[in-house]
Design an enzyme around this catalytic site. Structure first.
Site, PDB file in Angstrom:
ATOM      1  N   CYS A 148       5.796 -10.514 -22.258  1.00 45.07           N
ATOM      2  CA  CYS A 148       5.057 -10.061 -21.024  1.00 45.07           C
ATOM      3  C   CYS A 148       5.684 -10.193 -19.812  1.00 45.07           C
ATOM      4  O   CYS A 148       4.890 -10.015 -18.376  1.00 45.07           O
ATOM      5  CB  CYS A 148       3.610 -10.683 -21.089  1.00 45.07           C
ATOM      6  SG  CYS A 148       3.758 -12.516 -20.896  1.00 45.07           S
ATOM      7  N   GLU A 156       8.001 -19.928 -21.483  1.00 47.12           N
ATOM      8  CA  GLU A 156       8.670 -19.745 -20.151  1.00 47.12           C
ATOM      9  C   GLU A 156       9.678 -20.967 -19.836  1.00 47.12           C
ATOM     10  O   GLU A 156      10.442 -20.552 -18.688  1.00 47.12           O
ATOM     11  CB  GLU A 156       7.695 -19.763 -18.988  1.00 47.12           C
ATOM     12  CG  GLU A 156       6.571 -18.626 -19.302  1.00 47.12           C
ATOM     13  CD  GLU A 156       5.598 -18.851 -18.035  1.00 47.12           C
ATOM     14  OE1 GLU A 156       5.560 -17.553 -17.494  1.00 47.12           O
ATOM     15  OE2 GLU A 156       4.636 -19.765 -18.113  1.00 47.12           O
ATOM     16  N   ASP A 161       9.803 -16.245 -15.818  1.00 45.31           N
ATOM     17  CA  ASP A 161      10.217 -17.666 -15.686  1.00 45.31           C
ATOM     18  C   ASP A 161      11.114 -18.149 -16.788  1.00 45.31           C
ATOM     19  O   ASP A 161      11.890 -19.084 -16.349  1.00 45.31           O
ATOM     20  CB  ASP A 161       8.735 -18.177 -15.823  1.00 45.31           C
ATOM     21  CG  ASP A 161       7.938 -18.366 -14.458  1.00 45.31           C
ATOM     22  OD1 ASP A 161       8.410 -18.791 -13.617  1.00 45.31           O
ATOM     23  OD2 ASP A 161       6.737 -18.048 -14.587  1.00 45.31           O
ATOM     24  N   HIS A 164       0.838  -1.372   0.063  1.00 47.27           N
ATOM     25  CA  HIS A 164      -0.007  -0.063  -0.127  1.00 47.27           C
ATOM     26  C   HIS A 164       0.787   1.217  -0.057  1.00 47.27           C
ATOM     27  O   HIS A 164       0.548   2.260  -0.510  1.00 47.27           O
ATOM     28  CB  HIS A 164      -1.030  -0.063   0.868  1.00 47.27           C
ATOM     29  CG  HIS A 164      -2.087  -0.908   0.911  1.00 47.27           C
ATOM     30  ND1 HIS A 164      -2.829  -1.506   1.827  1.00 47.27           N
ATOM     31  CD2 HIS A 164      -2.804  -0.855  -0.238  1.00 47.27           C
ATOM     32  CE1 HIS A 164      -3.911  -2.220   1.195  1.00 47.27           C
ATOM     33  NE2 HIS A 164      -3.703  -1.798  -0.223  1.00 47.27           N
TER      34      HIS A 164
HETATM   35  C1  PEP Z   1       6.755 -14.686 -16.462  1.00 46.15           C
HETATM   36  O1  PEP Z   1       6.879 -15.502 -16.107  1.00 46.15           O
HETATM   37  O2  PEP Z   1       7.422 -13.634 -17.294  1.00 46.15           O
HETATM   38  C2  PEP Z   1       5.317 -14.048 -16.508  1.00 46.15           C
HETATM   39  C3  PEP Z   1       4.889 -12.814 -17.250  1.00 46.15           C
HETATM   40  O3  PEP Z   1       4.435 -14.644 -15.839  1.00 46.15           O
HETATM   41  P1  PEP Z   1       4.332 -14.693 -14.241  1.00 46.15           P
HETATM   42  O4  PEP Z   1       5.216 -13.564 -13.741  1.00 46.15           O
HETATM   43  O5  PEP Z   1       2.963 -14.388 -13.785  1.00 46.15           O
HETATM   44  O6  PEP Z   1       4.834 -15.963 -13.755  1.00 46.15           O
HETATM   45 MG    MG Z   2       5.461 -17.018 -15.620  1.00 45.40          MG
END
Ligand code: PEP
Ligand code: MG
Length: 550
Positions: free
Chosen positions: A475, A404, A428, A180
């Site tokens: 991502c 990943e 990952d 927060h």
């Molecule tokens: C990642 O592994 O890069 C990913 C975007 O998934 P998460 O961080 O939710 O494991």
């Molecule tokens: Mg991931």
């Protein structure tokens, strides 16, 4: 860790709150009913005070404080406190034990929920202080100049009524990007640094400069250093303000900039930051604290809200990524010595196919053309094929997989024969490429997304996608670094998805460089042997970043 950008400087105001732990086994004299009433009155009073502060603060702080007020009177906690008093414990000790137990459960779930544990500590301490007749230390209402507020951790109740005119920056020893302190600091536009060990040892009154972008905290900085930092920050702000519209390079190559979200509450920030869609909807965050699988209607509502927030924009929803760092109570894990290498993500659906089917059915029921669905933790083409068939059987048109696992990057071509798109999760991918647990702070150098080996894996997957004529997005957190974002585009990423807060800086960095510059920066980075060298080499080929203060 910088969690709210900007430079703040001023005298340190060090907040040291300590409500003593009520002695173990402390008992009461008199009637249990009276002791229970005393405890209930204190809980009600604290709930009322939190709510009143929320009303005065308004905005995001109001929502947070009202949620805390509800927590203070949570029926489960109330029953627990009463039971402990019936067993002979004094009200303060009963409150302490009930809240601590609940807090530990939250802390154990990690991530966003884990960071809520600090809220429970704050409510607990307020109730105990009240029962002891102790006054909670407050903050100076008026100071000669804005101060840098330093604390072990800050509760929304402490900070909700503060404003930018009083506080130059927040520095806390605890906390993470979703604590927060971070959320409210960003809402207030005040720079903040969290997870800064030893901060509360800064002597009160000493001048401090905090950089909420880099996470640097300097004690007694030279005046010239403050002036330099402030002018770089001003340049950065004006660069961010002037970069608007869809993501593209300086020569007009489009790179849609998408947002990573974990639930409906984050859609607003993504829209405000002009995201062009959602690149990663982490659906497990919708259902972390649940013992029962979510209902179809609930899921449809959540996914529909995402599609409606971005009319015509791409929305990529990831099926539940349960296991390891994201435990889900309704998908129980087997006892595993290495959960990150175990039954995680798509693998868990082999044992619970009905949960995947229900999620895909809910996604199909949204019935939106823009909806893309992808699976996490996919290792092989067979797994990709299984997932894509399940999606198609439900009528979902865009089925993809996350990259990943290094095996998936190495054989991306085979996976692409089964699916419509790829999305590279560099968090990952780094964890598995370097065999370095992403939850261990000591492993963080191996988690550095600038590692040339990681860049090689990204290039391999992106090239395979380009040859197959199918899109490949990124991502992981790496896309949130403006320099690395340019490199990822140079490596062949078609879209970039990140936390909403990072969008303006990435948009500005990209708009200042051509696609050729991005490609040269990517080549230069991959030609190095270490992460640090890769970063320096890439930045040398992205000259505008420094000028923009990025
Ligand atoms: C990642 O592994 O890069 C990913 C975007 O998934 P998460 O961080 O939710 O494991
Ligand atoms: Mg991931």
């Amino acid at each position: 860790m910088g969690v709210s950008p900007g430079i703040g400087h001023g005298p340190a105001y060090v907040l040291t709150v300590s409500v003593p732990e009520p002695p173990e086994g402390a008992t009461f004299t008199g009637e249990a009913d009276q002791e229970k009433e005393r405890a209930m009155a204190a809980l009600t009073q604290v709930a009322g005070e939190l709510e009143a502060r929320g009303n005065r603060a308004g905005g995001e702080a109001e929502e947070i404080l009202k949620a805390q007020a509800l927590m203070a009177e949570d029926p489960g906690l109330v029953v627990k406190v009463r039971t402990l008093i019936d067993r002979g414990l004094a009200a303060p000790r009963a409150v302490f034990e009930a809240f601590t137990k609940y807090r530990d459960v939250l802390a154990g779930s990690g991530g966003y929920l884990g960071e809520r544990a600090a809220d429970l500590n704050d409510i607990r301490d307020r109730v105990i202080a009240l029962l002891y007749g102790q006054v909670m230390p407050g903050l100076p209402a008026r100071a000669a100049e804005p101060y840098v507020l330093v604390a072990r951790d800050l509760a929304p109740a402490d900070t909700a009524l503060l404003s930018k005119s009083q506080v130059a920056a927040f520095v806390t020893e605890e906390g993470g990007p979703t604590s927060h302190t971070a959320i409210l600091a960003r809402a207030m536009g005040v720079p903040a640094v969290v997870a800064c060990p030893g901060a509360t040892r800064i002597p009160p009154g000493v001048r401090v400069m905090a950089d909420g972008t880099s996470g640097d905290v300097r004690v007694e900085p030279a005046e010239s250093d403050v002036a330099d930092a402030v002018s770089a920050d001003t340049a950065r702000l004006s660069a961010l303000a002037s970069a608007r519209g869809p993501g593209r390079t300086a020569d007009g190559h489009p790179v849609p900039l998408l947002a990573n979200v974990g639930g409906p509450a984050e859609l607003h920030a993504a829209v405000a930051a002009e995201a062009e869609g959602i690149g990663l909807y982490r659906t497990e965050f919708l259902f972390l604290d649940r013992a029962e699988p979510p209902s179809t209607e609930e899921q449809v509502r959540a996914y529909r809200a995402a599609v409606e927030a971005f009319p015509g924009g791409k929305v990529v929803v990831r099926t539940l990524d349960s296991g390891a760092d994201k435990p889900l109570a309704f998908l129980p894990a087997a006892a595993e010595p290495n959960p990150a290498l175990g039954e995680r993500g798509l693998r868990r659906f082999k044992r619970f196919p009905e949960v995947m089917e229900a999620q895909l059915a809910a996604l199909a029921a949204v019935g939106a053309e823009e909806l893309h669905v992808m699976a996490p933790m996919v290792a092989t083409a067979e797994e990709a094929g299984w997932f894509a068939r399940e999606c198609r059987a439900k009528g979902l048109r865009h089925a993809g997989v996350m990259i990943e696992i290094p095996a998936a990057a190495l054989r991306a071509r085979d996976l692409l024969a089964q699916v419509d798109f790829l999305s590279i999760g560099t968090n990952d991918l780094a964890q598995y490429a370097f065999a370095a647990d992403r939850q261990l702070g000591v492993m963080s150098p191996l988690q550095d997304p600038w590692q040339p080996a990681l860049l090689d894996l990204v290039a391999m997957a992106a090239n395979a996608a380009s040859r197959a004529g199918k899109p490949c997005g990124i991502c992981g957190e790496s896309a949130a670094d403006p320099a690395l974002a340019c490199v990822l585009v140079g490596l062949g990423a078609d879209t970039l998805s990140m936390g909403a807060a990072a969008l303006p800086a990435v948009r500005a960095g990209l708009a200042a460089h051509t696609l050729t510059q991005c490609r040269l920066a990517a080549d230069a980075a991959r030609a190095q042997r270490t992460a640090a060298e890769a970063r320096v080499a890439a930045r040398a080929r992205l000259p505008e970043l420094g000028r923009l203060g990025l």
